[in-house]
Design a protein around this motif. Structure first.
Motif, PDB file in Angstrom:
ATOM      1  N   THR A   8     128.473 104.863  22.987  1.00 12.81           N
ATOM      2  CA  THR A   8     128.879 106.381  22.776  1.00 12.81           C
ATOM      3  C   THR A   8     127.889 107.371  23.620  1.00 12.81           C
ATOM      4  O   THR A   8     126.859 106.952  23.734  1.00 12.81           O
ATOM      5  CB  THR A   8     128.978 106.813  21.499  1.00 12.81           C
ATOM      6  N   ALA A   9     128.265 108.598  23.687  1.00 13.23           N
ATOM      7  CA  ALA A   9     127.375 109.573  24.236  1.00 13.23           C
ATOM      8  C   ALA A   9     126.100 109.898  23.704  1.00 13.23           C
ATOM      9  O   ALA A   9     125.056 110.062  24.136  1.00 13.23           O
ATOM     10  CB  ALA A   9     128.295 110.724  24.494  1.00 13.23           C
ATOM     11  N   ASP A  10     126.180 109.556  22.298  1.00 14.41           N
ATOM     12  CA  ASP A  10     124.975 109.861  21.355  1.00 14.41           C
ATOM     13  C   ASP A  10     124.018 108.609  21.351  1.00 14.41           C
ATOM     14  O   ASP A  10     123.032 108.454  20.642  1.00 14.41           O
ATOM     15  CB  ASP A  10     125.418 110.364  19.978  1.00 14.41           C
ATOM     16  N   GLY A  11     124.431 107.579  22.127  1.00 13.48           N
ATOM     17  CA  GLY A  11     123.518 106.462  22.109  1.00 13.48           C
ATOM     18  C   GLY A  11     123.878 105.473  21.310  1.00 13.48           C
ATOM     19  O   GLY A  11     123.167 104.425  21.114  1.00 13.48           O
ATOM     20  N   ARG A  12     124.974 105.641  20.297  1.00 16.18           N
ATOM     21  CA  ARG A  12     125.425 104.557  19.423  1.00 16.18           C
ATOM     22  C   ARG A  12     126.049 103.204  20.022  1.00 16.18           C
ATOM     23  O   ARG A  12     126.692 103.400  21.128  1.00 16.18           O
ATOM     24  CB  ARG A  12     126.138 104.906  18.284  1.00 16.18           C
ATOM     25  N   VAL A  13     125.830 102.082  19.633  1.00 18.26           N
ATOM     26  CA  VAL A  13     126.386 101.029  20.052  1.00 18.26           C
ATOM     27  C   VAL A  13     127.496 100.349  19.056  1.00 18.26           C
ATOM     28  O   VAL A  13     127.064 100.209  17.877  1.00 18.26           O
ATOM     29  CB  VAL A  13     125.505  99.735  20.400  1.00 18.26           C
ATOM     30  N   THR A  14     128.535 100.115  19.414  1.00 20.72           N
ATOM     31  CA  THR A  14     129.585  99.502  18.461  1.00 20.72           C
ATOM     32  C   THR A  14     129.976  98.042  19.132  1.00 20.72           C
ATOM     33  O   THR A  14     130.134  97.972  20.523  1.00 20.72           O
ATOM     34  CB  THR A  14     131.060 100.320  18.357  1.00 20.72           C
ATOM     35  N   ALA A  15     129.938  97.035  18.277  1.00 25.36           N
ATOM     36  CA  ALA A  15     130.018  95.761  19.066  1.00 25.36           C
ATOM     37  C   ALA A  15     131.202  94.964  18.108  1.00 25.36           C
ATOM     38  O   ALA A  15     131.201  95.068  16.800  1.00 25.36           O
ATOM     39  CB  ALA A  15     128.880  94.969  19.168  1.00 25.36           C
TER      40      ALA A  15
ATOM     41  N   THR B 146     127.006 109.885   8.974  1.00 27.90           N
ATOM     42  CA  THR B 146     127.030 109.578  10.712  1.00 27.90           C
ATOM     43  C   THR B 146     125.609 108.783  10.767  1.00 27.90           C
ATOM     44  O   THR B 146     125.586 108.032  11.875  1.00 27.90           O
ATOM     45  CB  THR B 146     126.920 110.779  11.356  1.00 27.90           C
ATOM     46  N   ARG B 147     124.753 108.517  10.041  1.00 28.81           N
ATOM     47  CA  ARG B 147     123.572 107.762   9.971  1.00 28.81           C
ATOM     48  C   ARG B 147     123.872 106.333   9.717  1.00 28.81           C
ATOM     49  O   ARG B 147     122.827 105.622   9.439  1.00 28.81           O
ATOM     50  CB  ARG B 147     122.356 108.587   9.302  1.00 28.81           C
ATOM     51  N   THR B 148     124.952 106.073   9.181  1.00 29.22           N
ATOM     52  CA  THR B 148     125.146 104.743   8.739  1.00 29.22           C
ATOM     53  C   THR B 148     125.728 103.627   9.612  1.00 29.22           C
ATOM     54  O   THR B 148     126.158 104.190  10.822  1.00 29.22           O
ATOM     55  CB  THR B 148     126.111 104.581   7.414  1.00 29.22           C
ATOM     56  N   THR B 149     125.682 102.455   9.275  1.00 30.90           N
ATOM     57  CA  THR B 149     126.241 101.327  10.163  1.00 30.90           C
ATOM     58  C   THR B 149     127.152 100.418   9.194  1.00 30.90           C
ATOM     59  O   THR B 149     126.917 100.089   8.084  1.00 30.90           O
ATOM     60  CB  THR B 149     125.295 100.711  10.819  1.00 30.90           C
ATOM     61  N   GLY B 150     128.460 100.455   9.790  1.00 29.37           N
ATOM     62  CA  GLY B 150     129.199  99.604   9.010  1.00 29.37           C
ATOM     63  C   GLY B 150     129.370  98.198   9.787  1.00 29.37           C
ATOM     64  O   GLY B 150     129.331  97.908  10.926  1.00 29.37           O
TER      65      GLY B 150
ATOM     66  N   VAL C 213     136.336 104.419  19.036  1.00 24.34           N
ATOM     67  CA  VAL C 213     135.018 104.865  19.375  1.00 24.34           C
ATOM     68  C   VAL C 213     135.030 105.457  20.725  1.00 24.34           C
ATOM     69  O   VAL C 213     135.757 105.273  21.545  1.00 24.34           O
ATOM     70  CB  VAL C 213     134.255 103.593  19.832  1.00 24.34           C
ATOM     71  N   ILE C 214     134.605 106.711  20.745  1.00 24.22           N
ATOM     72  CA  ILE C 214     134.622 107.698  21.829  1.00 24.22           C
ATOM     73  C   ILE C 214     133.487 107.122  22.685  1.00 24.22           C
ATOM     74  O   ILE C 214     132.396 107.778  22.716  1.00 24.22           O
ATOM     75  CB  ILE C 214     134.539 109.071  21.482  1.00 24.22           C
ATOM     76  N   GLY C 215     133.683 106.431  23.574  1.00 29.61           N
ATOM     77  CA  GLY C 215     132.492 105.793  24.519  1.00 29.61           C
ATOM     78  C   GLY C 215     133.325 104.861  25.502  1.00 29.61           C
ATOM     79  O   GLY C 215     134.481 104.486  25.624  1.00 29.61           O
TER      80      GLY C 215
END
Length: 400
Positions: free
Chosen positions: A389-396, A342-346, A373-375
């Protein structure tokens, strides 16, 4: 099933018949038997131990851990999945027989019940692997692309497709019938049936003749990865065998192996020698505590599976992936990211055959990420979409 495979006489008779089956297989396949094939029987416990030993030999546990982290990061398997255990359980459930190229020995799994006709077909499939190995050195052939996931999947499809096609031709020849490859509808129906009836454990393994309970519950991406070499592989071999002798298939091993799963899924691109666009990842900027954990090429088969795993309709997923030109997918995170996916980035960079293909992939990618993505989308236009997402992660996603 009409006879229990655990019956010693049944197994003994099967082993005795193997030499006679081998002679017929060699004739149908057009590859002479260069040396006798060693044979053995394994129970479930022995099979599990052998699978684990081969996994450790082929891919060290630490490397498998980052592969699992990447699969979780991209939503291909649930976060809590013990992927090693799931794969071992699946293979133990599915494998009815296998050929081990390192031992050069053919094994039958004693726990699977089967009637003599099915057992003979399994044996024919595995004997074909032994013939491939004797003539083409399967371990060496696969090692040549061990750092290219997509090319490796393509070569596995040649190996398994060859053996599935041979198994079918052998079975029909026993009934005095010709090969079916000129009948395209028959080939399509055969491939469709494999979606639920064929699964195995990589090069040299035959499925047990039906998807098991665990297989039915496994993540879609994992099921498709297991089925691909058999289903797409037999389609590729059928396309060659439609007008060519088995010696033309031999040339795939000896002269020009497939370069991608795209070539397997579209044999006309193999015949045209359409090569993928090579994308080499650049090392990420130096950021304290972050490293590149994993890199892979998914290919057309991988992107199609990714789209389907995240709810894109089957036809749209296949059509979007069919425009694939090349890709590179990396996983970045802390050094212990394999243990904390969960701490990684793809990060993925894809290239497409045309602007139209890129737009189709852009649409499928947006739908897949919407489901994954749940956001809520932050930015959405024709060239960029971002989700928060609710935990502050950004997907682009970006289209360039």
């Amino acid at each position: 099933p009409t006879a229990p495979a655990t019956d010693p006489d049944w197994l003994a008779n099967l082993i005795v018949r193997t030499d006679a089956i081998a002679a017929k297989v060699a004739t149908v396949r057009g590859l002479p038997l260069l040396r006798p094939i060693a044979k053995g029987v394994v129970d479930d416990a022995q099979l599990r131990a052998r699978i684990l030993a081969r996994m450790d030999e082929d891919t060290p546990p630490a490397e498998r851990a980052v592969e699992a982290a990447a699969a979780k990061r991209w939503g291909l398997v649930p976060w809590a999945t013990d992927l090693d255990l799931l794969i071992i359980d699946l293979l133990t459930e599915q494998i009815a027989g296998f050929y081990d190229p390192r031992e050069r020995k053919l094994y039958i799994a004693s726990e699977h019940a089967a009637d003599p006709t099915w057992a003979d077909m399994v044996m024919a499939h595995e004997i074909d692997h032994a013939l491939q190995d004797q003539h083409f050195d399967l371990e060496r052939w696969m090692k040549a692309v061990e750092n290219d996931d997509d090319a490796s999947a393509a070569r596995s499809a040649v190996i398994e497709g060859d053996s599935v096609a041979l198994m079918i031709e052998y079975s029909l020849a026993e009934q005095g019938l010709p090969p079916p490859w000129g009948e395209e509808l028959v080939v399509r129906m055969m491939m469709a049936s494999m979606q639920t009836s064929v699964a195995g454990g990589g090069a040299g393994a035959s499925g047990a003749g039906g998807a098991g309970q665990l297989f039915d519950r496994a993540p879609l991406a994992l099921r498709e990865q297991m089925i691909f070499p058999y289903q797409a592989g037999v389609g590729f071999i059928a396309a060659l065998r439609k007008t060519q002798p088995w010696s033309r298939v031999d040339e795939v091993f000896t002269r020009r192996p497939p370069a991608s799963t795209e070539q397997i899924l579209h044999p006309e691109l193999y015949l045209a020698d359409a090569r993928p666009i090579a994308i080499v990842e650049r090392k990420p900027p130096v950021v304290t505590g972050l490293v590149q954990l994993h890199a892979a090429t998914w290919g057309e088969a991988g992107w199609g599976s990714y789209y389907r795993s995240h709810g894109v309709a089957v036809e749209q997923a296949g059509s979007a992936a069919a425009g694939w030109g090349g890709d590179r997918v990396v996983l970045i995170g802390p050094a212990d990211g394999a243990a904390h996916p969960t701490r990684t980035t793809g990060v993925a960079l894809t290239a497409w055959d045309s602007e139209a293909d890129a737009l189709e992939a852009w649409d499928a990618t947006g739908k897949a990420l919407d489901a994954m993505v749940i956001g809520a989308p932050l930015v959405a236009d024709e060239r960029e979409v971002r989700w928060l997402t609710a935990d502050g992660r950004v997907t682009a996603a970006e289209r360039r």
